[in-house]
Write an enzyme that holds these catalytic residues in place. Structure first.
Site, PDB file in Angstrom:
ATOM      1  N   LYS A 164      65.047  37.134  74.491  1.00 49.76           N
ATOM      2  CA  LYS A 164      65.114  37.427  73.048  1.00 49.76           C
ATOM      3  C   LYS A 164      63.715  37.469  72.418  1.00 49.76           C
ATOM      4  O   LYS A 164      63.566  37.910  71.286  1.00 49.76           O
ATOM      5  CB  LYS A 164      65.962  36.335  72.376  1.00 49.76           C
ATOM      6  CG  LYS A 164      66.249  36.548  70.920  1.00 49.76           C
ATOM      7  CD  LYS A 164      67.046  35.364  70.375  1.00 49.76           C
ATOM      8  CE  LYS A 164      67.251  35.482  68.865  1.00 49.76           C
ATOM      9  NZ  LYS A 164      67.924  34.293  68.329  1.00 49.76           N
ATOM     10  N   ASN A 209      53.189   8.335  79.054  1.00 51.98           N
ATOM     11  CA  ASN A 209      52.524   9.396  78.280  1.00 51.98           C
ATOM     12  C   ASN A 209      51.043   9.096  78.083  1.00 51.98           C
ATOM     13  O   ASN A 209      50.200   9.979  78.213  1.00 51.98           O
ATOM     14  CB  ASN A 209      53.191   9.553  76.902  1.00 51.98           C
ATOM     15  CG  ASN A 209      54.602  10.099  77.020  1.00 51.98           C
ATOM     16  OD1 ASN A 209      54.976  10.672  78.051  1.00 51.98           O
ATOM     17  ND2 ASN A 209      55.405   9.906  75.991  1.00 51.98           N
ATOM     18  N   LYS A 217      72.365  21.047  75.981  1.00 49.29           N
ATOM     19  CA  LYS A 217      72.242  21.357  77.419  1.00 49.29           C
ATOM     20  C   LYS A 217      73.420  20.743  78.192  1.00 49.29           C
ATOM     21  O   LYS A 217      73.958  21.362  79.114  1.00 49.29           O
ATOM     22  CB  LYS A 217      70.911  20.835  77.971  1.00 49.29           C
ATOM     23  CG  LYS A 217      69.683  21.546  77.445  1.00 49.29           C
ATOM     24  CD  LYS A 217      69.578  23.018  77.851  1.00 49.29           C
ATOM     25  CE  LYS A 217      69.305  23.231  79.323  1.00 49.29           C
ATOM     26  NZ  LYS A 217      69.108  24.677  79.629  1.00 49.29           N
ATOM     27  N   TYR A 235      68.995  18.680  71.366  1.00 45.16           N
ATOM     28  CA  TYR A 235      68.650  19.521  72.524  1.00 45.16           C
ATOM     29  C   TYR A 235      69.449  19.085  73.761  1.00 45.16           C
ATOM     30  O   TYR A 235      70.125  19.910  74.390  1.00 45.16           O
ATOM     31  CB  TYR A 235      67.145  19.431  72.820  1.00 45.16           C
ATOM     32  CG  TYR A 235      66.773  19.929  74.209  1.00 45.16           C
ATOM     33  CD1 TYR A 235      66.883  21.279  74.532  1.00 45.16           C
ATOM     34  CD2 TYR A 235      66.343  19.040  75.192  1.00 45.16           C
ATOM     35  CE1 TYR A 235      66.563  21.731  75.816  1.00 45.16           C
ATOM     36  CE2 TYR A 235      66.017  19.488  76.471  1.00 45.16           C
ATOM     37  CZ  TYR A 235      66.134  20.832  76.787  1.00 45.16           C
ATOM     38  OH  TYR A 235      65.826  21.281  78.047  1.00 45.16           O
ATOM     39  N   ALA A 241      67.211  30.882  79.748  1.00 44.99           N
ATOM     40  CA  ALA A 241      67.072  31.081  78.299  1.00 44.99           C
ATOM     41  C   ALA A 241      67.610  29.877  77.551  1.00 44.99           C
ATOM     42  O   ALA A 241      68.751  29.445  77.769  1.00 44.99           O
ATOM     43  CB  ALA A 241      67.829  32.338  77.880  1.00 44.99           C
ATOM     44  N   ILE A 274      59.039  28.429  82.370  1.00 43.97           N
ATOM     45  CA  ILE A 274      59.535  28.299  83.753  1.00 43.97           C
ATOM     46  C   ILE A 274      60.084  29.635  84.257  1.00 43.97           C
ATOM     47  O   ILE A 274      59.863  30.015  85.411  1.00 43.97           O
ATOM     48  CB  ILE A 274      60.603  27.180  83.865  1.00 43.97           C
ATOM     49  CG1 ILE A 274      60.065  25.874  83.266  1.00 43.97           C
ATOM     50  CG2 ILE A 274      60.987  26.958  85.334  1.00 43.97           C
ATOM     51  CD1 ILE A 274      61.073  24.749  83.213  1.00 43.97           C
ATOM     52  N   THR A 305      68.669  20.181  82.756  1.00 46.60           N
ATOM     53  CA  THR A 305      67.574  19.223  82.594  1.00 46.60           C
ATOM     54  C   THR A 305      68.033  17.795  82.879  1.00 46.60           C
ATOM     55  O   THR A 305      69.216  17.473  82.689  1.00 46.60           O
ATOM     56  CB  THR A 305      67.050  19.303  81.141  1.00 46.60           C
ATOM     57  OG1 THR A 305      66.213  18.193  80.879  1.00 46.60           O
ATOM     58  CG2 THR A 305      68.178  19.300  80.119  1.00 46.60           C
ATOM     59  N   ASP A 306      67.087  16.950  83.262  1.00 46.62           N
ATOM     60  CA  ASP A 306      67.426  15.534  83.470  1.00 46.62           C
ATOM     61  C   ASP A 306      67.790  14.841  82.154  1.00 46.62           C
ATOM     62  O   ASP A 306      68.368  13.750  82.158  1.00 46.62           O
ATOM     63  CB  ASP A 306      66.277  14.790  84.171  1.00 46.62           C
ATOM     64  CG  ASP A 306      64.954  14.808  83.414  1.00 46.62           C
ATOM     65  OD1 ASP A 306      64.882  15.427  82.331  1.00 46.62           O
ATOM     66  OD2 ASP A 306      63.985  14.194  83.908  1.00 46.62           O
ATOM     67  N   GLU A 307      67.451  15.480  81.008  1.00 50.56           N
ATOM     68  CA  GLU A 307      67.724  14.833  79.718  1.00 50.56           C
ATOM     69  C   GLU A 307      69.218  14.677  79.450  1.00 50.56           C
ATOM     70  O   GLU A 307      69.606  13.905  78.572  1.00 50.56           O
ATOM     71  CB  GLU A 307      67.072  15.612  78.568  1.00 50.56           C
ATOM     72  CG  GLU A 307      65.569  15.620  78.685  1.00 50.56           C
ATOM     73  CD  GLU A 307      64.826  15.905  77.382  1.00 50.56           C
ATOM     74  OE1 GLU A 307      65.438  15.798  76.306  1.00 50.56           O
ATOM     75  OE2 GLU A 307      63.634  16.213  77.470  1.00 50.56           O
TER      76      GLU A 307
END
Ligand code: NAD
Ligand code: DAU
Length: 339
Positions: free
Chosen positions: A34, A252, A157, A153, A82, A12, A125-127
């Site tokens: 990085k 999916n 976030k 993850y 990042a 992105i 993120t929406d997560e």
């Protein structure tokens, strides 16, 4: 404006660099990355030697390096892309997710406090909202939905988001946060669903669908995400969170079948494999706030975006074949061999 873009050698971030060079050619862009397994300088080849763009190889969690960059460059805006971004890898090894996503964000925030900044934007993120049940299609994530994470993850976030809000409230740092749904488009690393399925289908390899393939994601073309971030930088209100999504929920299995149909490949390639641990069922963003406040709407219909994306992977085989045939192969075998 001088804009520091962290993680600009990834999916992105690189698309954001291309978007900004088109839309705001007078801005000076500094890309700090990085170059982890997910960062690729080949992606930035077309801008590397161009005026108004510079690449700096550094780790956002390296305080000394980041302070030095802020002191020397004095960026007016920082946009933090990042991150370690792949859920499956976070389940295997959470530590680097905490190091980069949480500690790295803290270093950037401290640098902004120390050297000053007009705006720090955190790409989230929406997560962070966890997931929604499949049998409640009336429910959506709004900015008021409580944070309720599932994977290392998403926990990392969400932690970073909370730090950003704390630095806004406590120190008055001019911060905005955006929480976007699943992106797709050019330059996405082939460990993620859409490019992985394209690459496997082209090689006539099995397409590994987790569980029954019923999980729902809310897909947005990457350029629409970039346009939303640009709008937030221009007109967003400090301290605010903006959800970004285009009401494009798909299972999916339907994504995988769509890719096979575009490529003219057989559905017999679909292979159901063991489910992801803690697998979120459904994500669905309510984008009413960013639409009302900033006038943002997605421009790309999924039918067009997915065709454009498949075509990009067909036209840019060397970009992803270099990845698939390199070190990534070891990861793929470890992740999928006995699944
Ligand atoms: P990506 O994995 O493709 O790219 C991440 C980039 O960050 C790479 O270039 C990598 O080298 C760099 N990086 C990693 N650790 C670093 C560190 N310590 N210091 C400096 N650079 C480092 O990720 P992406 O899909 O482009 O996601 C970018 C951001 O957007 C992430 O913060 C992610 O959480 C968020 N996001 C992604 C999606 C999506 O669908 N991909 C959706 C919503 C939000
Ligand atoms: O929602 C935003 C998030 O979208 C971002 O924050 C993450 O950085 C990004 O990676 C993405 O997370 P997902 O876990 O949703 O994306 P991924 O492409 O890994 O998986 C999408 C769906 O496809 C998910 O339900 C798991 C499934 N899947 C994935 C892979 C890699 C499969 O069925 N098979 C696979 O091989």
């Amino acid at each position: 404006m001088k804009i520091l873009i962290t993680g600009g050698a990834g999916f992105i971030g690189s698309n954001f660099i291309f978007y900004m060079r088109e839309q705001r050619p007078d801005d000076e862009l500094l890309c700090l990355d990085k170059l982890t397994y997910a960062g690729n300088l080949a992606t930035l080849e077309s801008v590397m030697d161009k005026p108004g763009f510079r690449f700096i190889h550094a780790d956002i969690a390296d305080r000394e390096a980041v302070y030095h960059i802020f002191e020397q460059e004095k960026p007016e805006i920082a946009v933090n892309f990042a991150a370690e971004s792949h859920v499956d890898r976070s389940i295997e090894n959470p530590s680097v997710f905490l190091q980069t996503n949480v500690m790295g964000t803290q270093v950037l925030l401290d640098a902004c406090r120390k050297y000053g900044i007009k705006r720090y934007h955190q790409v989230s993120t929406d997560e962070v909202y966890g997931d929604l049940p499949l049998d409640r299609p009336d429910l959506f994530f709004t900015e008021a939905t409580p944070l309720h994470t599932s994977s290392p993850y998403s926990a990392s976030k969400a932690s970073a988001d909370l730090l950003c809000s704390a630095y806004h409230r406590t120190y008055g740092l001019p911060i905005t946060i955006s929480r976007c749904s699943n992106n797709y488009g050019p330059y996405q690393f082939p460990e993620k669903l859409i490019p992985l399925m394209i690459a496997n289908a082209l090689a006539d390899k099995p397409l590994p669908v987790y569980g029954a393939g019923m999980n729902v994601r809310d897909w947005l073309y990457v350029e629409d995400h970039c346009a939303a971030i640009d709008l937030i930088l221009q007109n967003g209100k400090c301290g605010e969170v903006y959800n970004i999504g285009g009401h494009n929920e798909m299972r999916n299995i339907d994504i995988v079948k769509t890719i096979l149909a575009i490529l003219g490949k057989t559905e017999r390639l679909i292979t159901y494999v063991a489910d992801r641990k803690g697998h979120d069922m459904r994500y669905a963003i309510d984008p009413a706030f960013i639409h009302k406040e900033l006038g943002w709407l997605p421009a790309t219909k999924f039918e067009d975006g997915i065709r454009r994306t498949v075509q990009w992977y067909l036209d840019n085989r060397s970009w992803w074949e270099n990845i698939v045939n390199g070190e990534y192969q070891t990861y793929y075998e470890r992740m999928y061999a006995n699944r």
